[in-house]
Design a protein around this motif. Structure first.
Motif, PDB file in Angstrom:
ATOM      1  N   GLY A  74       0.774  -1.217   0.000  1.00 63.63           N
ATOM      2  CA  GLY A  74       0.000   0.000   0.000  1.00 63.63           C
ATOM      3  C   GLY A  74       0.813   1.278   0.000  1.00 63.63           C
ATOM      4  N   VAL A  75       2.159   1.152  -0.062  1.00 59.89           N
ATOM      5  CA  VAL A  75       3.018   2.335   0.019  1.00 59.89           C
ATOM      6  C   VAL A  75       3.996   2.395  -1.151  1.00 59.89           C
ATOM      7  CG1 VAL A  75       4.670   3.617   1.435  1.00 59.89           C
ATOM      8  CG2 VAL A  75       2.846   2.302   2.538  1.00 59.89           C
ATOM      9  N   LEU A  76       4.848   1.383  -1.294  1.00 57.28           N
ATOM     10  CA  LEU A  76       5.865   1.352  -2.334  1.00 57.28           C
ATOM     11  C   LEU A  76       5.680   0.119  -3.207  1.00 57.28           C
ATOM     12  CD1 LEU A  76       9.009   2.274  -0.176  1.00 57.28           C
ATOM     13  CD2 LEU A  76       7.619   3.824  -1.572  1.00 57.28           C
ATOM     14  N   ALA A  95       2.736  15.531  -4.011  1.00 55.77           N
ATOM     15  CA  ALA A  95       2.426  15.123  -2.642  1.00 55.77           C
ATOM     16  C   ALA A  95       1.672  13.801  -2.660  1.00 55.77           C
ATOM     17  CB  ALA A  95       1.593  16.199  -1.953  1.00 55.77           C
ATOM     18  N   GLY A  96       2.089  12.872  -1.811  1.00 56.79           N
ATOM     19  CA  GLY A  96       1.456  11.560  -1.760  1.00 56.79           C
ATOM     20  C   GLY A  96       2.014  10.562  -2.739  1.00 56.79           C
ATOM     21  N   SER A  97       3.067  10.935  -3.467  1.00 53.58           N
ATOM     22  CA  SER A  97       3.638  10.029  -4.474  1.00 53.58           C
ATOM     23  C   SER A  97       4.518   8.951  -3.856  1.00 53.58           C
ATOM     24  CB  SER A  97       4.452  10.826  -5.499  1.00 53.58           C
ATOM     25  OG  SER A  97       5.541  11.487  -4.872  1.00 53.58           O
ATOM     26  N   GLY A  98       4.913   9.128  -2.583  1.00 50.38           N
ATOM     27  CA  GLY A  98       5.744   8.126  -1.919  1.00 50.38           C
ATOM     28  C   GLY A  98       7.185   8.548  -1.732  1.00 50.38           C
ATOM     29  N   ARG A  99       7.484   9.844  -1.912  1.00 56.63           N
ATOM     30  CA  ARG A  99       8.876  10.313  -1.813  1.00 56.63           C
ATOM     31  C   ARG A  99       9.456  10.075  -0.422  1.00 56.63           C
ATOM     32  NH1 ARG A  99       6.929  16.047  -3.690  1.00 56.63           N
ATOM     33  NH2 ARG A  99       6.585  15.966  -1.445  1.00 56.63           N
ATOM     34  N   VAL A 274      11.351  10.201 -10.850  1.00 56.99           N
ATOM     35  CA  VAL A 274      10.017  10.764 -10.636  1.00 56.99           C
ATOM     36  C   VAL A 274       9.106   9.668 -10.095  1.00 56.99           C
ATOM     37  CG1 VAL A 274       8.086  12.004 -11.669  1.00 56.99           C
ATOM     38  CG2 VAL A 274      10.400  12.341 -12.567  1.00 56.99           C
ATOM     39  N   MET A 275       8.447   9.959  -8.958  1.00 61.37           N
ATOM     40  CA  MET A 275       7.565   8.988  -8.336  1.00 61.37           C
ATOM     41  C   MET A 275       6.102   9.343  -8.550  1.00 61.37           C
ATOM     42  SD  MET A 275       9.372   7.859  -4.764  1.00 61.37           S
ATOM     43  CE  MET A 275       8.253   6.439  -4.688  1.00 61.37           C
ATOM     44  N   LYS A 276       5.279   8.312  -8.626  1.00 56.91           N
ATOM     45  CA  LYS A 276       3.834   8.461  -8.741  1.00 56.91           C
ATOM     46  C   LYS A 276       3.193   7.194  -8.187  1.00 56.91           C
ATOM     47  CE  LYS A 276       0.166   9.177 -12.202  1.00 56.91           C
ATOM     48  NZ  LYS A 276      -0.096   9.351 -13.660  1.00 56.91           N
ATOM     49  N   ASN A 277       2.229   7.366  -7.274  1.00 56.37           N
ATOM     50  CA  ASN A 277       1.506   6.229  -6.689  1.00 56.37           C
ATOM     51  C   ASN A 277       2.446   5.162  -6.122  1.00 56.37           C
ATOM     52  OD1 ASN A 277      -0.953   7.408  -7.459  1.00 56.37           O
ATOM     53  ND2 ASN A 277      -0.877   6.421  -9.480  1.00 56.37           N
ATOM     54  N   GLY A 278       3.531   5.620  -5.471  1.00 56.88           N
ATOM     55  CA  GLY A 278       4.404   4.697  -4.770  1.00 56.88           C
ATOM     56  C   GLY A 278       5.426   3.981  -5.615  1.00 56.88           C
ATOM     57  N   THR A 279       5.583   4.371  -6.860  1.00 56.81           N
ATOM     58  CA  THR A 279       6.584   3.721  -7.703  1.00 56.81           C
ATOM     59  C   THR A 279       7.344   4.758  -8.514  1.00 56.81           C
ATOM     60  OG1 THR A 279       6.933   1.877  -9.234  1.00 56.81           O
ATOM     61  CG2 THR A 279       5.124   3.378  -9.738  1.00 56.81           C
ATOM     62  N   ILE A 280       8.499   4.386  -9.017  1.00 54.72           N
ATOM     63  CA  ILE A 280       9.284   5.272  -9.875  1.00 54.72           C
ATOM     64  C   ILE A 280       8.832   5.063 -11.312  1.00 54.72           C
ATOM     65  CG2 ILE A 280      11.597   5.804 -10.755  1.00 54.72           C
ATOM     66  CD1 ILE A 280      12.689   4.972  -8.007  1.00 54.72           C
ATOM     67  N   VAL A 281       8.271   6.118 -11.901  1.00 46.05           N
ATOM     68  CA  VAL A 281       7.706   5.983 -13.240  1.00 46.05           C
ATOM     69  C   VAL A 281       8.679   6.400 -14.331  1.00 46.05           C
ATOM     70  CG1 VAL A 281       5.308   6.189 -12.510  1.00 46.05           C
ATOM     71  CG2 VAL A 281       6.605   8.266 -12.997  1.00 46.05           C
ATOM     72  N   LYS A 282       9.699   7.190 -13.954  1.00 49.90           N
ATOM     73  CA  LYS A 282      10.641   7.648 -14.972  1.00 49.90           C
ATOM     74  C   LYS A 282      11.897   8.165 -14.288  1.00 49.90           C
ATOM     75  CE  LYS A 282      11.632   8.904 -19.322  1.00 49.90           C
ATOM     76  NZ  LYS A 282      11.673   7.997 -20.484  1.00 49.90           N
ATOM     77  N   THR A 283      13.039   7.931 -14.923  1.00 49.86           N
ATOM     78  CA  THR A 283      14.303   8.501 -14.453  1.00 49.86           C
ATOM     79  C   THR A 283      14.921   9.308 -15.587  1.00 49.86           C
ATOM     80  OG1 THR A 283      14.697   6.685 -12.897  1.00 49.86           O
ATOM     81  CG2 THR A 283      16.599   8.022 -13.536  1.00 49.86           C
ATOM     82  N   PHE A 284      15.219  10.577 -15.299  1.00 52.88           N
ATOM     83  CA  PHE A 284      15.816  11.472 -16.292  1.00 52.88           C
ATOM     84  C   PHE A 284      17.269  11.754 -15.935  1.00 52.88           C
ATOM     85  CE2 PHE A 284      11.292  12.716 -16.288  1.00 52.88           C
ATOM     86  CZ  PHE A 284      10.997  12.648 -17.644  1.00 52.88           C
ATOM     87  N   SER A 285      18.103  11.884 -16.951  1.00 57.51           N
ATOM     88  CA  SER A 285      19.440  12.411 -16.723  1.00 57.51           C
ATOM     89  C   SER A 285      19.336  13.912 -16.483  1.00 57.51           C
ATOM     90  CB  SER A 285      20.337  12.142 -17.928  1.00 57.51           C
ATOM     91  OG  SER A 285      19.907  12.917 -19.043  1.00 57.51           O
ATOM     92  N   ARG A 286      20.391  14.510 -15.990  1.00 57.69           N
ATOM     93  CA  ARG A 286      20.389  15.954 -15.751  1.00 57.69           C
ATOM     94  C   ARG A 286      20.125  16.719 -17.051  1.00 57.69           C
ATOM     95  NH1 ARG A 286      21.987  19.682 -12.063  1.00 57.69           N
ATOM     96  NH2 ARG A 286      22.912  21.625 -12.825  1.00 57.69           N
ATOM     97  N   GLU A 287      20.685  16.228 -18.145  1.00 58.79           N
ATOM     98  CA  GLU A 287      20.522  16.906 -19.432  1.00 58.79           C
ATOM     99  C   GLU A 287      19.098  16.783 -19.969  1.00 58.79           C
ATOM    100  OE1 GLU A 287      24.498  16.214 -18.346  1.00 58.79           O
ATOM    101  OE2 GLU A 287      22.951  14.676 -18.711  1.00 58.79           O
ATOM    102  N   GLU A 288      18.444  15.674 -19.680  1.00 63.45           N
ATOM    103  CA  GLU A 288      17.089  15.442 -20.196  1.00 63.45           C
ATOM    104  C   GLU A 288      16.010  16.161 -19.396  1.00 63.45           C
ATOM    105  OE1 GLU A 288      17.434  10.818 -21.791  1.00 63.45           O
ATOM    106  OE2 GLU A 288      17.039  11.235 -19.664  1.00 63.45           O
ATOM    107  N   VAL A 294       9.170  16.523 -16.250  1.00 69.35           N
ATOM    108  CA  VAL A 294       8.973  15.943 -14.925  1.00 69.35           C
ATOM    109  C   VAL A 294       7.497  16.032 -14.505  1.00 69.35           C
ATOM    110  CG1 VAL A 294       9.533  16.195 -12.478  1.00 69.35           C
ATOM    111  CG2 VAL A 294      11.352  16.338 -14.189  1.00 69.35           C
ATOM    112  N   LEU A 295       6.886  17.187 -14.742  1.00 69.06           N
ATOM    113  CA  LEU A 295       5.475  17.350 -14.391  1.00 69.06           C
ATOM    114  C   LEU A 295       4.582  16.438 -15.210  1.00 69.06           C
ATOM    115  CD1 LEU A 295       5.194  21.205 -13.886  1.00 69.06           C
ATOM    116  CD2 LEU A 295       4.886  19.439 -12.143  1.00 69.06           C
ATOM    117  N   ALA A 296       4.932  16.246 -16.483  1.00 66.14           N
ATOM    118  CA  ALA A 296       4.099  15.428 -17.364  1.00 66.14           C
ATOM    119  C   ALA A 296       3.986  13.997 -16.869  1.00 66.14           C
ATOM    120  CB  ALA A 296       4.672  15.452 -18.782  1.00 66.14           C
TER     121      ALA A 296
END
Length: 299
Positions: A74-76, A95-99, A274-288, A294-296
């Motif tokens: 129910g968390v991660l 907020a609430g994404s699980g960070r 980037v987290m959403k609903n307790g999971t990592i949905v995407k990882t960006f490099s600094r350049e990307e 990130v918001l999308a």
């Protein structure tokens, strides 16, 4: 209406005039339409702040931490990430994404139900925060007043609290060594207070946060987990904390930085998870990484 704040976006949004007070003294007054954000920052800090997000060049090394399919019911959900030596890994999300839950799970404050934690290539079991400390992982809470500091105690007592056993000989605290260590971190972090005997509750938010970070650094961490490291601090302290974070990474410390401040994440992190609903949905490099990208994936 008299409105007191160090949040610049609020000032420019609602105020007709702005007056800056620094160290108990009047600095300047201006119509908000006639002053720039840069000028306001300079008045607040007492100098020009050229870069709120100083980022030093670091030769990022090998993996020091890996999470493989980490779960908390129910968390991660199926958390997979890796952290390298000298890297600042940003954790973003709404907020609430699980960070914070992720930060607390990594540091042993909560228990994972399944998955693996790998430190320097070896699987480890982190049962609680004490075992995390033994492995060199230190967590700085987002709530410094409730979970990070003992507000009625003084600076030196807060900084050395986690290492009292190391300062003790036959159960007697070496008070001279306690003062030496505390003075070192007070100077290194530019904590503004009369002395290490000053009560933490009497300090500004920015200086309280510096004490919380000093307390973590006194543990000599290999991995530093910072949850909202500049929440509730003024722009001058924010710049100083960011510079310290960059310097620590340059010295080889591996840092996980959890923040709801998107410009902070983009300005400081080498990679952004980037987290959403307790999971990592995407990882960006600094350049990307951009605010739009990130918001999308956060929504």
């Amino acid at each position: 209406m008299l409105y007191i704040s160090h949040r610049l976006e609020e000032i420019f949004e609602i105020a007709d005039r702005v007056t800056v007070i620094r160290d108990g003294e009047y600095v300047a007054t201006s119509d908000t339409k006639s002053v720039t954000e840069e000028q306001l920052i300079a008045w607040m800090v007492g100098r020009n702040v050229d870069n709120l997000y100083p980022k030093f060049h670091v030769d990022i090394g090998e993996n020091v931490l890996e999470l493989r399919n980490v779960n908390q019911e129910g968390v991660l959900k199926n958390i997979n990430l890796n952290l390298k030596r000298g890297e600042i890994l940003g954790i973003s999300g709404l907020a609430g994404s699980g960070r914070t839950e992720l930060a607390e799970a990594i540091s042993g404050l909560t228990q994972i139900e399944s998955g693996e934690i790998i430190l320097n290539g070896e699987k480890v079991e982190i049962k609680d925060y004490s075992s995390a400390l033994e492995y060199g992982m230190v967590y700085v809470s987002e709530d410094r007043k409730e979970k990070g500091l003992v507000i009625p105690m003084d600076i030196k007592e807060n900084i050395t609290m986690p290492i009292l056993q190391k300062l003790s000989n036959s159960k007697v605290i070496d008070f001279q060594e306690e003062r030496t260590i505390s003075n070192h971190y007070m100077e290194q972090l530019s904590i503004k207070a009369p002395s290490i005997d000053s009560i933490v509750g009497n300090l500004s938010g920015g200086n309280q946060q510096k004490v919380a970070i000093a307390k973590a650094l006194a543990c000599k961490p290999k991995i530093l987990i910072l949850d909202e490291p500049t929440r509730g601090v003024d722009v001058g302290a924010k710049s100083e904390i960011h510079r310290l974070i960059s310097q620590l990474a340059k010295e080889g410390l591996s840092i996980i930085m959890v923040s709801s401040d998107l410009p902070e994440i983009l300005g400081m992190a080498d990679r952004v998870c980037v987290m959403k609903n307790g999971t990592i949905v995407k990882t960006f490099s600094r350049e990307e990484a951009t605010q739009e990208k990130v918001l999308a994936v956060s929504l």
